[in-house]
Design a protein around this motif. Structure first.
Motif, mmCIF file in Angstrom:
data_model
loop_
_atom_site.group_PDB
_atom_site.id
_atom_site.type_symbol
_atom_site.label_atom_id
_atom_site.label_comp_id
_atom_site.label_asym_id
_atom_site.label_seq_id
_atom_site.Cartn_x
_atom_site.Cartn_y
_atom_site.Cartn_z
ATOM 1 N N SER A 1 0.596 -1.236 -0.030
ATOM 2 C CA SER A 1 0.146 -0.137 0.023
ATOM 3 C C SER A 1 1.002 1.279 -0.069
ATOM 4 O O SER A 1 1.752 1.316 0.677
ATOM 5 C CB SER A 1 -0.984 0.184 1.166
ATOM 6 N N VAL A 2 0.426 2.427 -0.627
ATOM 7 C CA VAL A 2 0.861 3.753 -0.595
ATOM 8 C C VAL A 2 0.017 4.439 -0.140
ATOM 9 O O VAL A 2 -1.206 4.458 -0.345
ATOM 10 C CB VAL A 2 1.157 4.215 -2.385
ATOM 11 N N PHE A 3 0.600 5.466 0.937
ATOM 12 C CA PHE A 3 -0.508 6.438 1.450
ATOM 13 C C PHE A 3 0.201 7.749 0.772
ATOM 14 O O PHE A 3 1.215 8.056 0.714
ATOM 15 C CB PHE A 3 -0.181 6.299 2.917
ATOM 16 N N ALA A 4 -1.132 8.357 0.524
ATOM 17 C CA ALA A 4 -0.828 9.748 0.119
ATOM 18 C C ALA A 4 -1.763 10.908 0.594
ATOM 19 O O ALA A 4 -2.899 10.529 0.654
ATOM 20 C CB ALA A 4 -1.014 9.702 -1.664
ATOM 21 N N PHE A 5 -1.147 11.701 1.285
ATOM 22 C CA PHE A 5 -1.783 12.728 2.080
ATOM 23 C C PHE A 5 -1.310 13.945 1.384
ATOM 24 O O PHE A 5 -0.459 14.571 1.108
ATOM 25 C CB PHE A 5 -1.569 12.783 3.549
ATOM 26 N N ASN A 6 -2.694 14.713 1.081
ATOM 27 C CA ASN A 6 -2.568 16.259 0.483
ATOM 28 C C ASN A 6 -2.031 17.068 1.442
ATOM 29 O O ASN A 6 -2.169 16.944 2.669
ATOM 30 C CB ASN A 6 -3.940 16.426 -0.166
ATOM 31 N N PRO A 7 -1.605 18.137 0.900
ATOM 32 C CA PRO A 7 -1.081 19.212 1.740
ATOM 33 C C PRO A 7 -2.161 19.621 3.021
ATOM 34 O O PRO A 7 -3.150 19.699 2.407
ATOM 35 C CB PRO A 7 -0.463 20.513 0.953
ATOM 36 N N ALA A 8 -1.691 19.684 4.114
ATOM 37 C CA ALA A 8 -2.736 20.282 5.228
ATOM 38 C C ALA A 8 -3.710 19.117 5.617
ATOM 39 O O ALA A 8 -4.621 19.504 6.257
ATOM 40 C CB ALA A 8 -3.318 21.589 4.921
ATOM 41 N N GLU A 9 -3.598 18.052 5.075
ATOM 42 C CA GLU A 9 -4.628 17.018 5.410
ATOM 43 C C GLU A 9 -4.301 16.390 6.761
ATOM 44 O O GLU A 9 -3.143 15.680 6.793
ATOM 45 C CB GLU A 9 -4.734 15.771 4.021
ATOM 46 N N PRO A 10 -5.271 16.242 7.850
ATOM 47 C CA PRO A 10 -4.713 15.717 8.966
ATOM 48 C C PRO A 10 -4.876 14.026 9.062
ATOM 49 O O PRO A 10 -5.851 13.596 8.004
ATOM 50 C CB PRO A 10 -6.025 15.930 10.025
ATOM 51 N N HIS A 11 -3.930 13.637 9.758
ATOM 52 C CA HIS A 11 -3.935 12.172 9.723
ATOM 53 C C HIS A 11 -3.189 11.807 10.976
ATOM 54 O O HIS A 11 -2.341 12.453 11.740
ATOM 55 C CB HIS A 11 -3.275 11.468 8.581
ATOM 56 N N CYS A 12 -3.183 10.554 11.475
ATOM 57 C CA CYS A 12 -2.723 9.973 12.625
ATOM 58 C C CYS A 12 -2.109 8.556 12.381
ATOM 59 O O CYS A 12 -2.816 7.985 11.715
ATOM 60 C CB CYS A 12 -3.302 10.056 13.919
ATOM 61 N N GLN B 1 -0.631 21.159 -15.360
ATOM 62 C CA GLN B 1 -1.029 22.656 -14.960
ATOM 63 C C GLN B 1 -1.237 22.797 -13.273
ATOM 64 O O GLN B 1 -0.883 23.696 -12.855
ATOM 65 C CB GLN B 1 -2.294 22.763 -15.551
ATOM 66 N N GLN B 2 -1.600 21.601 -12.603
ATOM 67 C CA GLN B 2 -1.680 21.595 -11.247
ATOM 68 C C GLN B 2 -1.541 20.169 -10.826
ATOM 69 O O GLN B 2 -1.794 19.275 -11.350
ATOM 70 C CB GLN B 2 -2.979 22.111 -10.734
ATOM 71 N N ILE B 3 -1.369 19.823 -9.454
ATOM 72 C CA ILE B 3 -0.734 18.567 -8.832
ATOM 73 C C ILE B 3 -2.333 18.394 -8.430
ATOM 74 O O ILE B 3 -3.120 18.741 -7.896
ATOM 75 C CB ILE B 3 -0.117 18.817 -7.535
ATOM 76 N N PRO B 4 -2.745 16.992 -8.960
ATOM 77 C CA PRO B 4 -4.047 16.326 -8.677
ATOM 78 C C PRO B 4 -4.042 16.361 -7.095
ATOM 79 O O PRO B 4 -3.327 16.234 -6.327
ATOM 80 C CB PRO B 4 -4.109 14.938 -9.209
ATOM 81 N N TYR B 5 -5.408 16.295 -6.774
ATOM 82 C CA TYR B 5 -5.690 15.955 -5.123
ATOM 83 C C TYR B 5 -6.303 14.558 -5.105
ATOM 84 O O TYR B 5 -6.692 13.985 -6.089
ATOM 85 C CB TYR B 5 -7.033 16.899 -5.142
ATOM 86 N N PHE B 6 -5.972 14.025 -4.078
ATOM 87 C CA PHE B 6 -6.166 12.524 -3.642
ATOM 88 C C PHE B 6 -7.560 12.615 -2.921
ATOM 89 O O PHE B 6 -7.676 13.059 -1.732
ATOM 90 C CB PHE B 6 -5.102 11.855 -3.064
#
Length: 275
Positions: free
Chosen positions: A66-77, A108-113
């Motif tokens: 598994s790969v985990f991808a967190f967008n900037p400023a996205e909370p996780h723990c 043009q922009q980085i995708p959102y996950f």
């Protein structure tokens, strides 16, 4: 910079060829990450063992496929959970690094996950190869090819073409901005819910609900992130740790160290040395 803390080993460094890219290689047996976020796109891949990761109200297992991808400023723990050991590699791309990747991929922009956990064994292998190549740092061409190939696959397969976040209601957006502005201007002070509530005209319970609804964490956790961000900026300048703790609103240096380690898995001193 490598550091061993009891049974935990963490190596953290800045890539010398890609501005805004930092990397972590961790071997943990006791680490527990408090709810936190980064001002960067975070990619994490497990090598051995695993952990429990919570984001968007869901709990997933971090395992080797598994790969985990967190967008900037996205909370996780996260926490160890079922596994007694967790070896993983992660990379953090701030805006300057994202701009380089976007330019290389002609985006043009980085995708959102819209999903944080991605089950894709081949993609895991690709990111592990990239991380190891960046750690060795001996062949710039090879590193660049792996960088664009890995992120190109990630973005094309799993990225959203447009950010699908639910839009803030106009009124809520205004109130939230006021509260956050106050936090950013007075993070070095012992702020209270009364202080924040007075600015936005909300009762304590309403204020807490506003933050959890729109940023995924309560006011205290959000303020802690602001303080950690301020500490990171000061750590780059080489200021004494005790002075940084006092200047960024932490009770003392020990409190800053504790929050820093729980959020990022490394100590403030490690971060400063990497910078």
């Amino acid at each position: 910079m490598a550091r061993r803390d009891l049974n935990n080993l963490a190596q953290y460094w800045r890539d010398r060829r890609v501005p805004g890219l930092t990397l972590l290689c961790a071997d943990f047996t006791t680490q527990e990450f408090a709810l936190h976020s980064h001002d960067a796109l975070v990619i994490a891949v497990t090598e051995t063992g695993g952990a429990e990761i919570k984001s968007r109200g869901e709990i997933h297992r971090a395992v080797s496929d598994s790969v985990f991808a967190f967008n900037p400023a996205e909370p996780h723990c996260g926490w160890m959970g079922w596994s007694r050991r967790w070896c993983y590699r992660s990379m953090y791309l701030t805006q300057s690094a994202l701009d380089i990747v976007a330019d290389g991929l002609d985006l043009q922009q980085i995708p959102y996950f819209t999903h944080n956990m991605i089950r894709d064994r081949a993609l895991c292998a690709s990111f592990l190869a990239l991380h190891r190549a960046l750690q060795d740092s001996v062949d710039a061409l090879h590193e660049e090819e792996l960088l664009l190939a890995s992120f190109g696959t990630l973005f094309s397969r799993y990225g959203s073409s447009a950010r699908r976040r639910a839009e803030f209601e106009r009124h809520d957006n205004t109130l939230l901005a006021r509260a956050i502005d106050l936090m950013k201007s007075r993070y070095d002070e012992p702020l209270t819910l009364d202080d924040l509530g007075a600015v936005v005209g909300l009762r304590k319970v309403q204020l807490i609900a506003l933050f959890k609804r729109h940023v995924g964490m309560g006011p205290h956790a959000y303020l802690t992130q602001i303080r950690l961000g301020a500490a990171c900026r000061r750590l780059k300048s080489g200021e004494p740790l005790a002075e940084i703790a006092a200047a960024t609103g932490f009770y003392d240096q020990s409190a800053m160290n504790r929050h820093f380690k729980r959020a990022y898995g490394i100590t403030p001193r490690q971060y400063a040395q990497a910078c």
